[in-house]
Design an enzyme around this catalytic site. Structure first.
Site, PDB file in Angstrom:
ATOM      1  N   ASN A 120      35.056 -23.603   1.617  1.00 31.48           N
ATOM      2  CA  ASN A 120      35.479 -24.012   2.954  1.00 31.48           C
ATOM      3  C   ASN A 120      36.223 -25.342   2.901  1.00 31.48           C
ATOM      4  O   ASN A 120      36.734 -25.818   3.893  1.00 31.48           O
ATOM      5  CB  ASN A 120      34.269 -24.127   3.906  1.00 31.48           C
ATOM      6  CG  ASN A 120      33.172 -25.007   3.336  1.00 31.48           C
ATOM      7  OD1 ASN A 120      33.221 -25.392   2.169  1.00 31.48           O
ATOM      8  ND2 ASN A 120      32.185 -25.331   4.145  1.00 31.48           N
ATOM      9  N   GLY A 135      39.139 -27.736   0.500  1.00 32.52           N
ATOM     10  CA  GLY A 135      40.270 -27.336  -0.322  1.00 32.52           C
ATOM     11  C   GLY A 135      41.375 -28.353  -0.360  1.00 32.52           C
ATOM     12  O   GLY A 135      41.483 -29.206   0.520  1.00 32.52           O
ATOM     13  N   HIS A 136      42.138 -28.256  -1.411  1.00 31.24           N
ATOM     14  CA  HIS A 136      43.281 -29.148  -1.559  1.00 31.24           C
ATOM     15  C   HIS A 136      44.504 -28.324  -1.903  1.00 31.24           C
ATOM     16  O   HIS A 136      44.402 -27.337  -2.620  1.00 31.24           O
ATOM     17  CB  HIS A 136      43.079 -30.103  -2.725  1.00 31.24           C
ATOM     18  CG  HIS A 136      41.828 -30.903  -2.634  1.00 31.24           C
ATOM     19  ND1 HIS A 136      41.575 -31.730  -1.576  1.00 31.24           N
ATOM     20  CD2 HIS A 136      40.779 -30.999  -3.453  1.00 31.24           C
ATOM     21  CE1 HIS A 136      40.398 -32.298  -1.769  1.00 31.24           C
ATOM     22  NE2 HIS A 136      39.889 -31.863  -2.898  1.00 31.24           N
ATOM     23  N   THR A 137      45.617 -28.785  -1.400  1.00 27.46           N
ATOM     24  CA  THR A 137      46.885 -28.233  -1.863  1.00 27.46           C
ATOM     25  C   THR A 137      47.484 -29.301  -2.747  1.00 27.46           C
ATOM     26  O   THR A 137      47.660 -30.438  -2.328  1.00 27.46           O
ATOM     27  CB  THR A 137      47.804 -27.948  -0.655  1.00 27.46           C
ATOM     28  OG1 THR A 137      47.090 -27.066   0.202  1.00 27.46           O
ATOM     29  CG2 THR A 137      49.094 -27.291  -1.093  1.00 27.46           C
ATOM     30  N   THR A 164      44.937 -23.661   9.603  1.00 27.18           N
ATOM     31  CA  THR A 164      44.999 -23.122  10.962  1.00 27.18           C
ATOM     32  C   THR A 164      46.169 -23.692  11.760  1.00 27.18           C
ATOM     33  O   THR A 164      46.613 -23.075  12.726  1.00 27.18           O
ATOM     34  CB  THR A 164      43.714 -23.479  11.731  1.00 27.18           C
ATOM     35  OG1 THR A 164      43.577 -24.902  11.703  1.00 27.18           O
ATOM     36  CG2 THR A 164      42.491 -22.851  11.105  1.00 27.18           C
ATOM     37  N   GLY A 165      46.664 -24.884  11.370  1.00 29.11           N
ATOM     38  CA  GLY A 165      47.709 -25.543  12.151  1.00 29.11           C
ATOM     39  C   GLY A 165      47.166 -26.143  13.441  1.00 29.11           C
ATOM     40  O   GLY A 165      47.888 -26.706  14.245  1.00 29.11           O
TER      41      GLY A 165
HETATM   42  P1  GDP Z   1      40.954 -34.298   1.969  1.00 29.81           P
HETATM   43  O1  GDP Z   1      40.597 -33.051   2.721  1.00 29.81           O
HETATM   44  O2  GDP Z   1      40.140 -35.475   2.370  1.00 29.81           O
HETATM   45  O3  GDP Z   1      41.000 -34.091   0.501  1.00 29.81           O
HETATM   46  O4  GDP Z   1      42.410 -34.650   2.402  1.00 29.81           O
HETATM   47  P2  GDP Z   1      43.754 -34.116   1.741  1.00 29.81           P
HETATM   48  O5  GDP Z   1      43.801 -34.411   0.314  1.00 29.81           O
HETATM   49  O6  GDP Z   1      43.985 -32.733   2.225  1.00 29.81           O
HETATM   50  O7  GDP Z   1      44.780 -35.094   2.425  1.00 29.81           O
HETATM   51  C1  GDP Z   1      45.218 -34.907   3.715  1.00 29.81           C
HETATM   52  C2  GDP Z   1      46.717 -35.128   3.812  1.00 29.81           C
HETATM   53  O8  GDP Z   1      47.008 -36.505   3.872  1.00 29.81           O
HETATM   54  C3  GDP Z   1      47.504 -34.569   2.649  1.00 29.81           C
HETATM   55  O9  GDP Z   1      48.633 -33.890   3.152  1.00 29.81           O
HETATM   56  C4  GDP Z   1      47.950 -35.818   1.890  1.00 29.81           C
HETATM   57  O10 GDP Z   1      49.188 -35.661   1.247  1.00 29.81           O
HETATM   58  C5  GDP Z   1      48.072 -36.829   2.988  1.00 29.81           C
HETATM   59  N1  GDP Z   1      47.856 -38.213   2.553  1.00 29.81           N
HETATM   60  C6  GDP Z   1      46.899 -38.676   1.703  1.00 29.81           C
HETATM   61  N2  GDP Z   1      46.987 -40.031   1.613  1.00 29.81           N
HETATM   62  C7  GDP Z   1      48.019 -40.410   2.422  1.00 29.81           C
HETATM   63  C8  GDP Z   1      48.575 -41.688   2.777  1.00 29.81           C
HETATM   64  O11 GDP Z   1      48.151 -42.748   2.335  1.00 29.81           O
HETATM   65  N3  GDP Z   1      49.609 -41.668   3.682  1.00 29.81           N
HETATM   66  C9  GDP Z   1      50.127 -40.527   4.225  1.00 29.81           C
HETATM   67  N4  GDP Z   1      51.138 -40.628   5.092  1.00 29.81           N
HETATM   68  N5  GDP Z   1      49.612 -39.316   3.904  1.00 29.81           N
HETATM   69  C10 GDP Z   1      48.565 -39.260   3.024  1.00 29.81           C
END
Ligand code: GDP
Length: 439
Positions: A38, A40-42, A301-302
């Site tokens: 549930n 995940g990372h892209t 989900t957007g």
């Molecule tokens: P997690 O679920 O906590 O692991 O969050 P994600 O790794 O999915 O990160 C959420 C989004 O924030 C991703 O699209 C990242 O590329 C973006 N992101 C992470 N750090 C930064 C940052 O310092 N600045 C911006 N603008 N985007 C960030």
């Protein structure tokens, strides 16, 4: 070599994926210790986009060994899909991926129960992802769960499945009016999965012990976040496991003395997905602005995320519960162009009482709103900042305000989505930030 936990301090989506990705080159092993598919990372590497739900993104670093710990619940079909996608793109899994023999399996009746239960709850639903993670943890606690090691013993697996199905099918049919399962339709695919997974299933706690003894450095990666912790979060609007740093020990099979660094990740503001209390939530133009600039929409989900100001009451709570040694502030760049930035330092309850500690009663918390300090913003774009002195004075003051309030030094600052768009703080062990030493 220091071992480190990376844990979310808010309600998830803090950017942990990128933080882990930045630290991974400096460790030998990455371990997932709770949650399921549930999370995940892209991860984008060059032109390739990888979607990972159960396997740590460290798998994309050839030097790194990745462990799915016993605290994780695993949907084998989804895991194998991830593994196949990696193998097709030339990623080596043999000798790199290790799955705990004690990790519990998500069985096909778990998502069925998850969805049926949410549908029954109607407007009181928790907002789960419907992947069966919660029901798999229910079975673990009820001592009827089926574990990875059971997959390796066909007779035992069949026996446990029979016992479970007899009960689950009745619940599905009689309580939820839903479809029941036939044993063969589960047994056959799961025995095929067993053939796939067998080479990776092992005693990961023993491996970790040996690796740590031989001087390897381990990163423990939490999924979800502190405020979603089943014990310490905003229950019942929480996840079904313990993301807090202490759970890294349980979910990986190491002791508290095996962990030296604990970094909490917080966005410069706050977001939350789904229902539940959110004292600093903004329902106005500013909230909309943060959502737009920060791209705060669910990855799959957007759905727009709820947005609000930084909440120091919650962050102090997270710093204490996790015994943070470092604070990572991500998405600071999102505030460029804001004239004023507000930070909640206290909550006010419905009865006008003020709290500077996280209230322990759900009814108080549900109606609490933030009381704010206001700090001046900055106009400069932060995208190219790489050292603290590159940051505008007001951005530095904002970080100092947060760091002093929670009494945790800032180790890393995110200034954009790119993996190079980080500023290392001063309190970082040399191992994790050789780039800073070179600068
Ligand atoms: P997690 O679920 O906590 O692991 O969050 P994600 O790794 O999915 O990160 C959420 C989004 O924030 C991703 O699209 C990242 O590329 C973006 N992101 C992470 N750090 C930064 C940052 O310092 N600045 C911006 N603008 N985007 C960030």
């Amino acid at each position: 070599m220091p071992n480190i936990v990376v844990v979310g301090t808010q309600w998830g989506d803090e950017g942990k994926g990128k933080v882990v990705d930045v630290i991974t080159p400096h460790v030998n092993v990455v371990v997932r210790y709770q949650g399921g598919n549930n999370a995940g990372h892209t991860v984008v590497v060059g032109r390739e986009k990888y979607v990972l739900h159960s396997i740590p993104s460290g798998i994309l670093h050839p030097h790194c060994r990745c462990v799915i710990g016993c605290g994780v619940v695993v949907d084998p079909a989804s895991l194998i899909q991830e593994m196949e996608a990696l193998v097709q793109r030339g990623v080596t899994l043999d000798g790199s991926l290790f799955i705990s023999k004690n990790a519990h399996l998500i069985m096909p009746y778990h998502p069925a129960l998850d969805r049926a239960s949410e549908a029954k709850l109607g407007s009181r639903r928790i907002g789960t992802t419907g992947k069966g993670v919660g029901p798999a943890y229910v079975d673990k606690a009820a001592r009827v769960g089926i574990r990875m090691a059971d997959l390796l013993d066909e007779r035992l697996f069949r026996e446990k499945l029979e016992i479970n199905l007899a009960q689950k099918n009745r619940i599905l049919r009689e309580i939820y009016d839903a479809q029941s399962f036939n044993i063969e339709e589960i047994l056959n695919p799961y025995l095929r999965f067993a053939g796939w997974l067998a080479p990776y299933i092992t005693d990961t706690a023993l491996l970790l012990h040996r690796w740590i003894e031989s001087g390897y450095s381990v990163l423990f990666e939490g999924a979800q976040a502190t405020m979603l912790d089943i014990d310490h979060g905003t229950y019942p609007f929480v996840t079904s496991s313990n993301p807090v740093a202490g759970a890294a020990c349980v979910g990986a099979g190491v002791g508290p003395r095996d962990i030296q660094e604990i970094w909490g990740v917080a966005k410069a503001y706050t977001t939350r997905v789904g229902a539940g209390p959110f004292p600093t939530e903004l329902h106005d133009e500013t909230g909309e602005e943060i959502r737009r600039r920060g791209g705060e929409f669910g990855t799959t989900t957007g759905r727009p995320r709820r947005t609000g100001w930084m909440d120091l009451v919650a962050l102090k709570y997270a710093a204490r519960l996790n015994t943070l040694s470092g604070l990572v502030v991500t998405k600071l760049d999102v505030f460029s162009g804001f004239d004023r930035i507000r930070v909640a330092t206290r909550y006010r309850s419905q009865e006008e009482a003020t709290f500077d500690r996280f209230p322990y009663h759900q009814s108080v918390l549900h109606h609490a709103v933030g009381e704010y300090d206001e700090l001046p913003g900055w106009r400069e774009d932060l995208a190219d900042c790489r050292t603290p002195s590159d940051l505008p004075v007001n951005a530095r003051d904002y970080l100092r305000f947060i760091s002093e309030a929670v009494d945790v030094p800032i180790t890393l600052i995110g200034v954009g989505p790119g993996r190079e768009q980080v500023v290392w703080g001063d309190a970082v062990p040399e191992q994790f930030a050789p780039e800073r030493q070179a600068a």
